[in-house]
Design a protein around this motif. Structure first.
Motif, short mmCIF file in Angstrom:
data_model
loop_
_atom_site.label_atom_id
_atom_site.label_comp_id
_atom_site.label_asym_id
_atom_site.label_seq_id
_atom_site.Cartn_x
_atom_site.Cartn_y
_atom_site.Cartn_z
N LEU A 198 -9.36 33.04 -2.13
CA LEU A 198 -8.53 34.24 -2.01
C LEU A 198 -9.37 35.50 -2.11
O LEU A 198 -9.17 36.46 -1.35
CB LEU A 198 -7.46 34.23 -3.11
N LEU A 199 -10.33 35.52 -3.01
CA LEU A 199 -11.22 36.68 -3.16
C LEU A 199 -12.04 36.91 -1.90
O LEU A 199 -12.24 38.06 -1.48
CB LEU A 199 -12.14 36.48 -4.37
N VAL A 200 -12.49 35.81 -1.29
CA VAL A 200 -13.26 35.93 -0.05
C VAL A 200 -12.39 36.50 1.06
O VAL A 200 -12.79 37.40 1.81
CB VAL A 200 -13.83 34.56 0.37
N ASN A 248 -9.27 27.07 -9.33
CA ASN A 248 -10.37 28.03 -9.28
C ASN A 248 -10.91 28.17 -7.86
O ASN A 248 -11.32 29.25 -7.44
CB ASN A 248 -11.50 27.61 -10.23
N ARG A 249 -10.89 27.07 -7.12
CA ARG A 249 -11.35 27.10 -5.74
C ARG A 249 -10.41 27.95 -4.88
O ARG A 249 -10.86 28.71 -4.01
CB ARG A 249 -11.44 25.68 -5.18
N ASP A 250 -9.11 27.84 -5.13
CA ASP A 250 -8.13 28.65 -4.40
C ASP A 250 -8.34 30.14 -4.68
O ASP A 250 -8.26 30.97 -3.78
CB ASP A 250 -6.70 28.26 -4.79
N ILE A 251 -8.59 30.46 -5.95
CA ILE A 251 -8.79 31.85 -6.34
C ILE A 251 -10.06 32.41 -5.69
O ILE A 251 -10.08 33.54 -5.20
CB ILE A 251 -8.87 31.98 -7.87
#
Length: 232
Positions: free
Chosen positions: A148-150, A142-145
């Motif tokens: 990625l959104l940022v 979830n942290r990677d996602i």
């Protein structure tokens, strides 16, 4: 301002540009699929890890829609100066800088939305396809996602800003050709030169942010010049 933006979009039949953007998106997707098939088995496989795969997606999307923005600038701004229709618009009881601002907001907003939507769509598609074929062994947290959104948000925002840079060159002689060539040269500088996962949008974030700031400055200067050279 919103009413002026709507009038500009209606005047130029802006809905047609969404159809063009859709065709461009399909072309990008097909090209990315081709890369996946042609490059399979290679030592430096393009989709070997998520970081490289997402960077490739973002690079092609930004390149396509920065050039698309150049075409919009040519149509909404440069062509109207060339055809002298801008002088007619300046006779309206509307502040001149608002007319230009409406046009640039349209270009900026369209570019930002198209890059963001395509990045998210193609990134999500990559995740879905990988669930079935598992060509990327790693998994995303979830942290990677969230990260990625940022990154996608920053990438879309900076690209939409730097897409205004060709306006500076196009306004010199009110040349559509110069505007388009400037867009292509900008893409060749910004969207090339990466090598695998060693260079990413995160590691070079200062470059797109700086170019984005230059794009905003150029947009501001184009409105300042309305009272002098550009209307003569």
């Amino acid at each position: 301002m919103l009413k002026l933006i709507r009038l500009e979009m209606r005047k130029h039949r802006f809905a047609r540009n969404f159809a063009g953007a859709g065709i461009a998106s399909i072309a990008i997707l097909l090209f990315l699929i081709m890369i996946g098939f042609v490059d399979v088995g290679a030592e430096d496989y393009a989709y070997a890890d998520y970081q490289t795969a997402f960077m490739i997606i973002d690079t092609f999307v930004r390149a396509t829609f920065i050039i698309f923005a150049g075409a919009l600038l040519s149509k909404l701004v440069i062509s109207e100066y060339r055809n002298k229709t801008m002088n007619v618009m300046f006779t309206y009881p509307i502040q001149r800088h608002k007319i230009i601002a409406a046009k640039l907001i349209i270009v900026f907003g369209f570019t930002f939305v198209m890059i963001m939507v395509n990045d998210l769509f193609m990134g999500s598609l990559l995740l879905i396809v990988n669930q079935f074929y598992s060509f990327i062994p790693e998994s995303l947290t979830n942290r990677d996602i969230l990260g990625l959104l940022v990154k996608y948000s920053i990438s879309s925002l900076s690209a939409a800003c730097m897409a205004l840079i060709p306006l500076f060159f196009g306004m010199r002689k009110h040349s559509v050709t110069t505007t388009m060539v400037s867009s292509i040269l900008l893409v060749s500088i910004v969207c090339s030169g990466f090598n695998g996962s060693e260079v990413s949008i995160h590691s070079l974030i200062i470059i797109p942010l700086t170019l984005g700031a230059i794009g905003i400055w150029i947009a501001s200067m184009s409105m300042v010049r309305l009272e002098t050279k550009d209307v003569n």
